[in-house]
Design a protein around this motif. Structure first.
Motif, short mmCIF file in Angstrom:
data_model
loop_
_atom_site.label_atom_id
_atom_site.label_comp_id
_atom_site.label_asym_id
_atom_site.label_seq_id
_atom_site.Cartn_x
_atom_site.Cartn_y
_atom_site.Cartn_z
N LYS A 85 13.50 -25.33 19.44
CA LYS A 85 14.42 -25.95 20.40
C LYS A 85 13.65 -26.64 21.53
CE LYS A 85 16.89 -22.15 20.92
NZ LYS A 85 17.92 -21.22 21.44
N ASP A 86 12.58 -25.98 22.00
CA ASP A 86 11.77 -26.58 23.06
C ASP A 86 11.11 -27.87 22.59
OD1 ASP A 86 10.59 -23.39 24.40
OD2 ASP A 86 12.40 -24.56 24.81
N LEU A 87 10.68 -27.89 21.32
CA LEU A 87 10.03 -29.08 20.77
C LEU A 87 10.99 -30.26 20.77
CD1 LEU A 87 7.78 -29.18 17.61
CD2 LEU A 87 9.56 -30.87 17.92
N VAL A 88 12.23 -30.03 20.34
CA VAL A 88 13.21 -31.12 20.29
C VAL A 88 13.54 -31.61 21.70
CG1 VAL A 88 15.56 -31.74 19.61
CG2 VAL A 88 14.18 -30.29 18.12
N ARG A 89 13.73 -30.67 22.63
CA ARG A 89 14.05 -31.05 24.01
C ARG A 89 12.93 -31.86 24.64
NH1 ARG A 89 15.33 -25.43 24.95
NH2 ARG A 89 17.53 -25.00 24.55
N GLU A 90 11.69 -31.52 24.28
CA GLU A 90 10.54 -32.22 24.85
C GLU A 90 10.57 -33.71 24.50
OE1 GLU A 90 5.68 -32.30 24.25
OE2 GLU A 90 6.82 -30.51 23.70
N TYR A 91 10.95 -34.03 23.27
CA TYR A 91 10.96 -35.43 22.83
C TYR A 91 12.26 -36.14 23.19
CZ TYR A 91 6.54 -35.52 20.32
OH TYR A 91 5.22 -35.53 20.01
N ASP A 92 13.37 -35.42 23.08
CA ASP A 92 14.66 -36.07 23.31
C ASP A 92 15.67 -35.07 23.86
OD1 ASP A 92 16.96 -38.02 21.22
OD2 ASP A 92 16.87 -37.64 23.37
N PRO A 93 15.81 -34.98 25.18
CA PRO A 93 16.76 -34.04 25.79
C PRO A 93 18.20 -34.30 25.36
CG PRO A 93 15.23 -34.90 27.43
CD PRO A 93 15.05 -35.74 26.20
#
Length: 275
Positions: free
Chosen positions: A245-253
């Motif tokens: 989840k953190d990885l996805v948020r990092e690239y595209d909130p």
């Protein structure tokens, strides 16, 4: 605040299990607490001091490599664990029953670790060593690195308390792992991610080469806009869900993410009836 309360509750359970069961009975279950039990037996060094001293250089090394939120949460977890190890008294639940004490100790430790893992937190120790060493040995998984470090500590316990206690420690580790998994995510559940994002290519590359997980691109079309955009499909283990989840948020909130349970997965890289 809820996250901090979970860290406090988890470290309290872990310290209670160590002080009331594993240290009095000489059961070395790995981690810095296990190493602390060995050093206490040999030199009478308090467990809280061992946990604090050994974690200091790790946090110095991790400060520039880990995300700030993870770093500060882990620092809090390590500090609270040392605090509870220092203030909680040593006693046995049932002084005459060795096996009941082991069961209760494993239950407490498993619940404590599971609570810590629910939000992807850590208490430092061998967990943090494994995270740091992953950058040096990218081909080796964190689970394998953690198993190596904890295995060395359990093996050292043979010389301190004998092979019989080491065998009991292995049984406790098995029970702790199962209880921690059930507490953190529930029994027999992996996580299935559906990700729709304009930065899907970058996210897919990170999943493939950093997380070492397979990812499938499914051609999707928006019902309202009619725009075509790849949808990413990826299955990860329970412990990897928070990092994913953190990885996805990092690239595209603003990414559209659906997370669901995957109770049975068949195919290369997976086993039937994942537990």
């Amino acid at each position: 605040m809820k996250n901090y309360l979970k860290i406090a509750a988890g470290t309290f359970c872990m310290a209670a299990a160590t002080n009331t069961v594993f240290q009095p009975l000489g059961i070395v279950t790995g981690g810095f607490s296990g190493l602390g039990i060995i050093l206490w037996n040999a030199f009478r060094i308090p467990l809280w001091a061992v946990n604090t001293i050994l974690n200091v250089p790790l946090f110095i090394a991790a400060y520039r490599q880990k995300k700030r939120r993870f770093f500060w949460n882990t620092l809090l977890g390590a500090a609270l664990l040392s605090f509870f190890l220092g203030i909680l008294p040593r006693f046995s639940f049932f002084p005459q029953d060795f096996y009941v004490n082991l069961i209760l100790g494993s239950l407490l430790m498993g619940i404590g670790i599971g609570i810590i893992l629910q939000d992807g937190n850590s208490t430092g120790g061998t967990d943090l060593i494994a995270f740091l060493m992953k950058k040096r040995f990218p081909a080796v998984s964190i689970a394998v690195l953690l198993g190596i470090f904890d295995g060395i500590i359990v093996f050292a316990g043979i010389f301190a308390f004998g092979i019989e206690k080491a065998c009991y420690a292995l049984l406790c580790i098995y029970g702790i792992t199962k209880i921690a998994d059930m507490t953190a995510e529930g029994p027999g559940v992996s996580r299935l991610f559906f990700v729709i994002s304009e930065k899907g290519e970058e996210i897919a590359e990170r999943i493939l080469y950093e997380k070492n997980r397979g990812v499938t691109k499914v051609d999707a079309q928006g019902g309202y806009t009619g725009c075509r955009i790849p949808m990413l499909l990826c299955v990860v283990s329970k412990k990897e869900a928070a990092a994913m989840k953190d990885l996805v948020r990092e690239y595209d909130p603003n990414a559209f993410v659906v997370i669901t349970d995957a109770r049975e997965i068949l195919g290369e890289g997976f086993v039937k009836n994942i537990q």
